[in-house]
Scaffold this motif. Structure first.
Motif, PDB file in Angstrom:
ATOM      1  N   THR A  55       0.831  -1.200   0.000  1.00 27.04           N
ATOM      2  CA  THR A  55       0.000   0.000   0.000  1.00 27.04           C
ATOM      3  C   THR A  55       0.874   1.263   0.000  1.00 27.04           C
ATOM      4  OG1 THR A  55      -1.457  -1.240   1.455  1.00 27.04           O
ATOM      5  CG2 THR A  55      -1.962   1.087   1.146  1.00 27.04           C
ATOM      6  N   SER A  56       0.507   2.219  -0.827  1.00 28.58           N
ATOM      7  CA  SER A  56       1.275   3.458  -0.852  1.00 28.58           C
ATOM      8  C   SER A  56       0.987   4.229   0.418  1.00 28.58           C
ATOM      9  CB  SER A  56       0.847   4.316  -2.036  1.00 28.58           C
ATOM     10  OG  SER A  56       0.832   3.548  -3.198  1.00 28.58           O
ATOM     11  N   SER A  57       1.965   4.344   1.274  1.00 23.45           N
ATOM     12  CA  SER A  57       1.726   5.124   2.480  1.00 23.45           C
ATOM     13  C   SER A  57       2.941   5.979   2.758  1.00 23.45           C
ATOM     14  CB  SER A  57       1.445   4.205   3.655  1.00 23.45           C
ATOM     15  OG  SER A  57       2.644   3.643   4.112  1.00 23.45           O
ATOM     16  N   TRP A  58       2.665   7.190   3.221  1.00 23.26           N
ATOM     17  CA  TRP A  58       3.746   8.147   3.453  1.00 23.26           C
ATOM     18  C   TRP A  58       4.714   7.648   4.514  1.00 23.26           C
ATOM     19  CZ3 TRP A  58      -0.162  12.751   3.630  1.00 23.26           C
ATOM     20  CH2 TRP A  58      -0.570  13.042   2.329  1.00 23.26           C
ATOM     21  N   GLY A  59       4.163   7.061   5.564  1.00 21.10           N
ATOM     22  CA  GLY A  59       5.022   6.604   6.660  1.00 21.10           C
ATOM     23  C   GLY A  59       6.020   5.565   6.194  1.00 21.10           C
ATOM     24  N   GLN A  60       5.527   4.623   5.397  1.00 18.25           N
ATOM     25  CA  GLN A  60       6.415   3.573   4.896  1.00 18.25           C
ATOM     26  C   GLN A  60       7.496   4.184   4.008  1.00 18.25           C
ATOM     27  OE1 GLN A  60       6.321   2.475   1.496  1.00 18.25           O
ATOM     28  NE2 GLN A  60       7.864   0.886   1.825  1.00 18.25           N
ATOM     29  N   MET A  61       7.108   5.202   3.219  1.00 12.64           N
ATOM     30  CA  MET A  61       8.088   5.856   2.340  1.00 12.64           C
ATOM     31  C   MET A  61       9.187   6.528   3.161  1.00 12.64           C
ATOM     32  SD  MET A  61       5.333   7.477  -0.325  1.00 12.64           S
ATOM     33  CE  MET A  61       6.459   8.224  -1.488  1.00 12.64           C
ATOM     34  N   VAL A  62       8.788   7.196   4.250  1.00  8.95           N
ATOM     35  CA  VAL A  62       9.779   7.861   5.099  1.00  8.95           C
ATOM     36  C   VAL A  62      10.721   6.830   5.709  1.00  8.95           C
ATOM     37  CG1 VAL A  62      10.120   9.288   7.135  1.00  8.95           C
ATOM     38  CG2 VAL A  62       8.188   9.720   5.660  1.00  8.95           C
ATOM     39  N   SER A  63      10.118   5.717   6.138  1.00  8.76           N
ATOM     40  CA  SER A  63      10.933   4.672   6.752  1.00  8.76           C
ATOM     41  C   SER A  63      11.988   4.155   5.772  1.00  8.76           C
ATOM     42  CB  SER A  63       9.993   3.566   7.221  1.00  8.76           C
ATOM     43  OG  SER A  63      10.658   2.377   7.379  1.00  8.76           O
ATOM     44  N   VAL A  64      11.564   3.933   4.518  1.00  8.06           N
ATOM     45  CA  VAL A  64      12.519   3.531   3.484  1.00  8.06           C
ATOM     46  C   VAL A  64      13.595   4.593   3.316  1.00  8.06           C
ATOM     47  CG1 VAL A  64      12.800   3.211   0.991  1.00  8.06           C
ATOM     48  CG2 VAL A  64      10.960   2.040   2.199  1.00  8.06           C
ATOM     49  N   GLY A  65      13.161   5.864   3.324  1.00  7.38           N
ATOM     50  CA  GLY A  65      14.100   6.958   3.130  1.00  7.38           C
ATOM     51  C   GLY A  65      15.140   7.026   4.232  1.00  7.38           C
ATOM     52  N   LEU A  66      14.693   6.850   5.486  1.00  3.28           N
ATOM     53  CA  LEU A  66      15.650   6.973   6.592  1.00  3.28           C
ATOM     54  C   LEU A  66      16.633   5.807   6.610  1.00  3.28           C
ATOM     55  CD1 LEU A  66      13.768   8.450   9.675  1.00  3.28           C
ATOM     56  CD2 LEU A  66      15.459   9.521   8.208  1.00  3.28           C
ATOM     57  N   THR A  67      16.165   4.612   6.199  1.00  2.00           N
ATOM     58  CA  THR A  67      17.126   3.499   6.170  1.00  2.00           C
ATOM     59  C   THR A  67      18.154   3.707   5.069  1.00  2.00           C
ATOM     60  OG1 THR A  67      15.193   2.363   5.299  1.00  2.00           O
ATOM     61  CG2 THR A  67      16.248   1.356   7.184  1.00  2.00           C
ATOM     62  N   ASN A  68      17.800   4.443   4.031  1.00  3.47           N
ATOM     63  CA  ASN A  68      18.743   4.677   2.948  1.00  3.47           C
ATOM     64  C   ASN A  68      19.444   6.031   3.062  1.00  3.47           C
ATOM     65  OD1 ASN A  68      18.549   2.340   1.053  1.00  3.47           O
ATOM     66  ND2 ASN A  68      16.402   2.866   1.250  1.00  3.47           N
ATOM     67  N   PHE A  69      19.318   6.635   4.247  1.00  2.02           N
ATOM     68  CA  PHE A  69      19.936   7.940   4.441  1.00  2.02           C
ATOM     69  C   PHE A  69      21.256   7.764   5.180  1.00  2.02           C
ATOM     70  CE2 PHE A  69      20.506  11.698   7.213  1.00  2.02           C
ATOM     71  CZ  PHE A  69      20.706  12.629   6.219  1.00  2.02           C
ATOM     72  N   SER A  70      22.320   8.337   4.615  1.00  2.00           N
ATOM     73  CA  SER A  70      23.600   8.207   5.293  1.00  2.00           C
ATOM     74  C   SER A  70      24.281   9.559   5.412  1.00  2.00           C
ATOM     75  CB  SER A  70      24.485   7.228   4.529  1.00  2.00           C
ATOM     76  OG  SER A  70      24.511   7.586   3.162  1.00  2.00           O
ATOM     77  N   GLY A  71      23.488  10.585   5.645  1.00  2.12           N
ATOM     78  CA  GLY A  71      24.067  11.902   5.865  1.00  2.12           C
ATOM     79  C   GLY A  71      24.244  12.701   4.582  1.00  2.12           C
ATOM     80  N   ASP A  72      24.354  14.012   4.771  1.00  3.43           N
ATOM     81  CA  ASP A  72      24.654  14.911   3.655  1.00  3.43           C
ATOM     82  C   ASP A  72      23.691  14.766   2.482  1.00  3.43           C
ATOM     83  OD1 ASP A  72      26.859  15.847   5.074  1.00  3.43           O
ATOM     84  OD2 ASP A  72      28.043  14.135   4.381  1.00  3.43           O
ATOM     85  N   PHE A  73      22.430  14.871   2.765  1.00  2.00           N
ATOM     86  CA  PHE A  73      21.427  14.936   1.700  1.00  2.00           C
ATOM     87  C   PHE A  73      21.313  13.678   0.859  1.00  2.00           C
ATOM     88  CE2 PHE A  73      21.758  19.587   2.158  1.00  2.00           C
ATOM     89  CZ  PHE A  73      20.416  19.836   2.326  1.00  2.00           C
ATOM     90  N   SER A  74      21.963  12.575   1.278  1.00  2.00           N
ATOM     91  CA  SER A  74      21.895  11.406   0.419  1.00  2.00           C
ATOM     92  C   SER A  74      20.451  10.922   0.322  1.00  2.00           C
ATOM     93  CB  SER A  74      22.789  10.294   0.973  1.00  2.00           C
ATOM     94  OG  SER A  74      22.463  10.030   2.304  1.00  2.00           O
ATOM     95  N   ASN A  75      20.004  10.697  -0.888  1.00  2.00           N
ATOM     96  CA  ASN A  75      18.648  10.218  -1.172  1.00  2.00           C
ATOM     97  C   ASN A  75      17.574  11.045  -0.468  1.00  2.00           C
ATOM     98  OD1 ASN A  75      20.118   8.156  -2.400  1.00  2.00           O
ATOM     99  ND2 ASN A  75      20.056   6.912  -0.551  1.00  2.00           N
ATOM    100  N   TRP A  76      17.776  12.332  -0.454  1.00  2.00           N
ATOM    101  CA  TRP A  76      16.883  13.218   0.311  1.00  2.00           C
ATOM    102  C   TRP A  76      15.431  13.103  -0.116  1.00  2.00           C
ATOM    103  CZ3 TRP A  76      14.393  16.526  -2.939  1.00  2.00           C
ATOM    104  CH2 TRP A  76      15.006  16.731  -4.197  1.00  2.00           C
ATOM    105  N   TRP A  77      15.196  12.841  -1.421  1.00  2.00           N
ATOM    106  CA  TRP A  77      13.818  12.860  -1.912  1.00  2.00           C
ATOM    107  C   TRP A  77      12.962  11.772  -1.265  1.00  2.00           C
ATOM    108  CZ3 TRP A  77      18.098  11.320  -4.500  1.00  2.00           C
ATOM    109  CH2 TRP A  77      18.147   9.995  -4.927  1.00  2.00           C
ATOM    110  N   LEU A  78      13.621  10.699  -0.843  1.00  2.00           N
ATOM    111  CA  LEU A  78      12.867   9.599  -0.252  1.00  2.00           C
ATOM    112  C   LEU A  78      12.185  10.020   1.055  1.00  2.00           C
ATOM    113  CD1 LEU A  78      15.222   6.539  -0.803  1.00  2.00           C
ATOM    114  CD2 LEU A  78      13.189   7.191  -2.066  1.00  2.00           C
TER     115      LEU A  78
END
Lengths: 341, 431
Positions: B373-396
């Protein structure tokens, strides 16, 4: 009054028992608990050790566990007894301070929980103090300058802050400033103990700023609006007119007469500080990967570490119940018009 | 509060409730001429009127005067010259006042418009062609029929045809075959493994996530899910809470006492923990998740309704209704409820805010609606797991959160407007 609060304190007991019982039953009755996990582990071991063979009939393809071992395992987890008996056993142990072993940490639950206290108290206390230090003056200023440009602009900002959940703001701040300007979460840097003192302080502050903003933002709006409305309400009262009529300066009327009364609802909030301090947030702590009570509770649920779940629950419920009563006592102490019966 | 207290998972709309409670305790004259109070604070008499607490009960709705400009005009019209058109009903006057508050009104229009459009998303954002004309036959793949790639000459594709390449292919080759694609030809569930974690580009407006799904498409579908969820949740919470609270207030006595204790205990149960435990096993769908949240959220509404009905039932009009032989439910729902509705309506948008944040929070923790299901919360969770500082993958992270912020902002503006129109708080200042 004394009787009222005595009754309230006594009411904690049934409330506590019923609440923990409900959660206990839910935990015990849901599949995937420690017993099933242990079974699965043994099955996997058996499957890995022995040959899996062709077309294992049992589900999961593992080996069959001998009935006797199963019984022993069930006995180990007290599963051979009915749920109410298990609950009473748990309650009895808990009353003696024995929360059992954590399955994931292999340590006593009490120790695991207490080791998270400093982190939660640290963030709770800082957030609590900061929000009062900022919100009360801000609310007063907004009330005095009601309908001014500053009031309208700050109201809008406060409203936006109110509608945004703290962890989400935290996530945005983390992406915007994380890495270059602020660390990517955690309570302290790895190897913090080996740093010189001032570096330790700096490192701690560095790790604190973003999470504290995330912790504060929700209560910030409520507190500011409460302060403003409370003062505004008082400024329209008869005694304020009387004070003006006898020729007092505006300053004196506001700060000596009106402000004292309008602080009543604010001060009662102080009673909730117990809860605030022992409260970790699942969401904020997960966002910043801070190992406090919130993350502990979250992980224990994911890992089905039920002794820890029940342990955090006991603390959570007790803190909430006593916090509520404490708030009411404070309420009665501050405002003599309040009568509890 | 327990250790879940800061998580705002259960919509409890603190801000509105605080005020409701406050006002509920005040007992004031039934119709305070607020317009005078609003106009000047100069004389003591005015100040006294202004000081009087706001009435939230409208026993004589038609004579109540609102602090709004249009309403004032209307009343002057109605009362000034005899035989003019009758005064507008209180509700209509409030709606008129709401419309005059531009920020809230426009937010309302924009949000309603976007929500209405979001039901047509499968026709706007989709990877399936709306219309496809191939070798003399016309197909409508977006409306549910499955066509393998082979049917349209895409050799080797036994799965669903790739309409985007077909579109380009037919365009290049000219001829009689053509495809009409949706406005944005990406599906929220479609995994494009050749384009995993791509930054925003012309092709993928807001980039792709770690399984190659289009972030823009998921954001748009997530909007519909979030609003629908919050609406259903809030409505159910309100209905249940209102009925239970009204029953407690109306029947009073033992029922009230036991129910109150029960609610006290129920509210102590750490809802977030239980919801997470249950949804860890059930993998909840929309309805299960709503029911779970309603189960732990309805108690928040009861306190207000209980107090309100308690007060109202002592009034003459209720006695009159009883003597006329009205049934209990008639008295509660036809006589008392309309008089207690205002704060409920005024707090509704804020409850929606709570509902949206609850869903996003649960999805973020991984215990919300079942994937994919498309959900904003799940998208943020994906984004934070793929975030490693300095704007990396910021759009997620920033895309779904911006969508949420904007939505919450619109709802908050609406809420502000409705509160101003339905439940105005007038302050006077003495100088």
């Amino acid at each position: 009054m004394f009787n009222y609060f005595l009754r309230r304190f006594l009411l904690i007991i049934p409330t506590f028992v019923i609440t923990t019982f409900v959660v206990f039953v839910i935990l015990q009755e849901t599949p995937g608990g420690p017993f099933e996990q242990e079974m699965l582990k043994i099955q996997m071991k058996g499957a890995a050790g022995g040959d899996v063979g062709a077309g294992g009939g049992s589900k999961g393809g593992g080996v069959e566990i001998p009935e006797q071992a199963k019984q022993e395992l069930m006995k180990y987890f007290d599963l051979d007894k009915p749920v109410p008996v298990r609950y009473i056993l748990w309650l009895g142990k808990m009353a003696r301070g024995d929360f059992g072993q954590s399955y994931t940490y292999s340590e006593p639950v009490l120790g695991v929980i207490i080791s998270r206290f400093p982190v939660s108290i640290y963030f709770g206390l800082i957030g609590f103090l900061l929000s009062y230090i900022i919100c009360v003056p801000l609310g007063i200023y907004k009330a005095i300058k009601h309908n001014s440009a500053f009031d309208l602009v700050s109201s809008t900002i406060v409203f936006i802050g109110y509608s945004i959940p703290g962890w989400a703001l935290g996530a945005v701040l983390l992406v915007l400033f994380g890495g270059k300007y602020f660390p990517l979460g955690e309570f302290r840097s790895a190897g913090w103990e080996d740093l010189p003192f001032w570096d330790q302080v700096w490192d701690q502050i560095h790790h604190t700023i973003l999470p504290v903003i995330a912790y504060m933002v929700g209560g910030f709006a409520t507190l500011t609006v409460l302060m403003k409305n409370s003062l505004l309400e008082n400024l329209g009262q008869d005694y304020v007119r009387t004070a003006f009529a006898k020729g007092l300066t505006e300053r004196r009327v506001i700060f000596v007469h009106a402000l004292r009364n309008s602080l009543i609802p604010i001060a009662t909030g102080l009673g909730g500080f117990l809860g605030l301090i022992f409260a970790g947030s699942f969401l904020v702590e997960k966002t910043f990967n801070i190992d406090g009570l919130g993350l502990l509770g979250y992980r224990s649920i994911i890992n089905r570490d039920y002794t820890v779940v029940m342990g955090t629950l006991v603390f959570g419920i007790l803190v909430q119940l006593t916090g509520n009563i404490f708030r009411d006592i404070l309420y009665a102490a501050i405002d003599p018009r309040i009568q509890f019966k | 509060m327990d250790h879940t207290s800061k998580d705002n998972i259960i919509p409890r709309d603190d801000l509105p409730r605080e005020e409701i409670k406050e006002k509920g305790e005040q007992v004031g004259p039934l119709d305070v001429p607020q317009e005078e109070a609003h106009e000047s604070h100069a004389t003591p008499a005015d100040a006294m009127l202004a000081r009087a607490p706001l009435p939230i009960r409208h026993t004589v709705p038609d004579t109540e005067v609102e602090a709004s400009q249009p309403a004032q005009k209307n009343i002057r019209e109605a009362t000034g010259d005899a035989g003019a058109k009758p005064p507008l009903s209180i509700f209509k006057r409030r709606v008129r006042k709401f419309k005059s508050l531009k920020r809230g009104y426009w937010s309302f229009i924009i949000l309603t418009f976007l929500y209405a459009i979001s039901f047509a998303l499968p026709l706007l954002i989709n990877s399936k062609a709306l219309i496809l004309h191939y070798n003399g036959t016309t197909y409508f793949p977006a409306f549910g029929t499955f066509h393998s790639g082979q049917e349209f000459g895409q050799t080797g594709i036994k799965a669903e045809a790739n309409y985007r390449t077909l579109h380009d292919q037919f365009k290049q080759s000219g001829g009689d075959n053509w495809v009409v694609m949706p406005l944005y030809p990406w599906d929220p569930y479609e995994n494009d493994y050749n384009a995993v974690i791509q930054p925003p580009s012309e092709q993928h407006l807001f980039g792709t996530d770690d399984t190659g799904r289009d972030v823009f498409a998921r954001m748009c579908y997530g909007f519909n899910v979030s609003i629908s969820f919050a609406l259903v949740l809030t409505l159910l919470t309100y209905v249940l809470g209102t009925v239970a609270g009204a029953a407690m207030g109306y029947y009073g006595g033992k029922i009230d006492l036991y129910f109150q204790r029960l609610i006290e205990i129920w509210e102590t149960i750490p809802a977030l923990n239980v919801i997470i435990i249950v949804s860890a096993i059930l993998v909840p769908n929309f309805l299960i998740l709503v029911s779970l949240l309603v189960l732990f959220g309805w108690t928040a509404m009861t306190a207000y309704m209980r107090g309100e009905v308690y007060r109202e039932k002592a009034k003459d009009y209720v006695a009159a209704a009883i003597s006329l032989g009205a049934t209990d439910s008639q008295i509660i729902f036809k006589h008392i409820l309309p008089n207690s509705l205002t704060p409920l309506i005024a707090s509704f948008p804020f409850a929606i805010v709570g509902g949206i944040t609850a869903l996003v929070g649960l999805d973020f923790l991984g215990f919300g609606l079942a994937p994919p299901t498309s959900s904003w919360g799940q998208m943020v969770s994906v984004g934070l797991t793929n975030f490693s500082g300095d704007f990396s993958n910021w759009w997620l992270v920033l895309v779904p959160l911006s969508a949420m912020f904007l939505t919450l902002l619109l709802v908050t503006f609406i809420g502000e407007g409705i509160r101003e129109a339905f439940d105005p708080k007038v302050f006077s200042r003495l100088r």
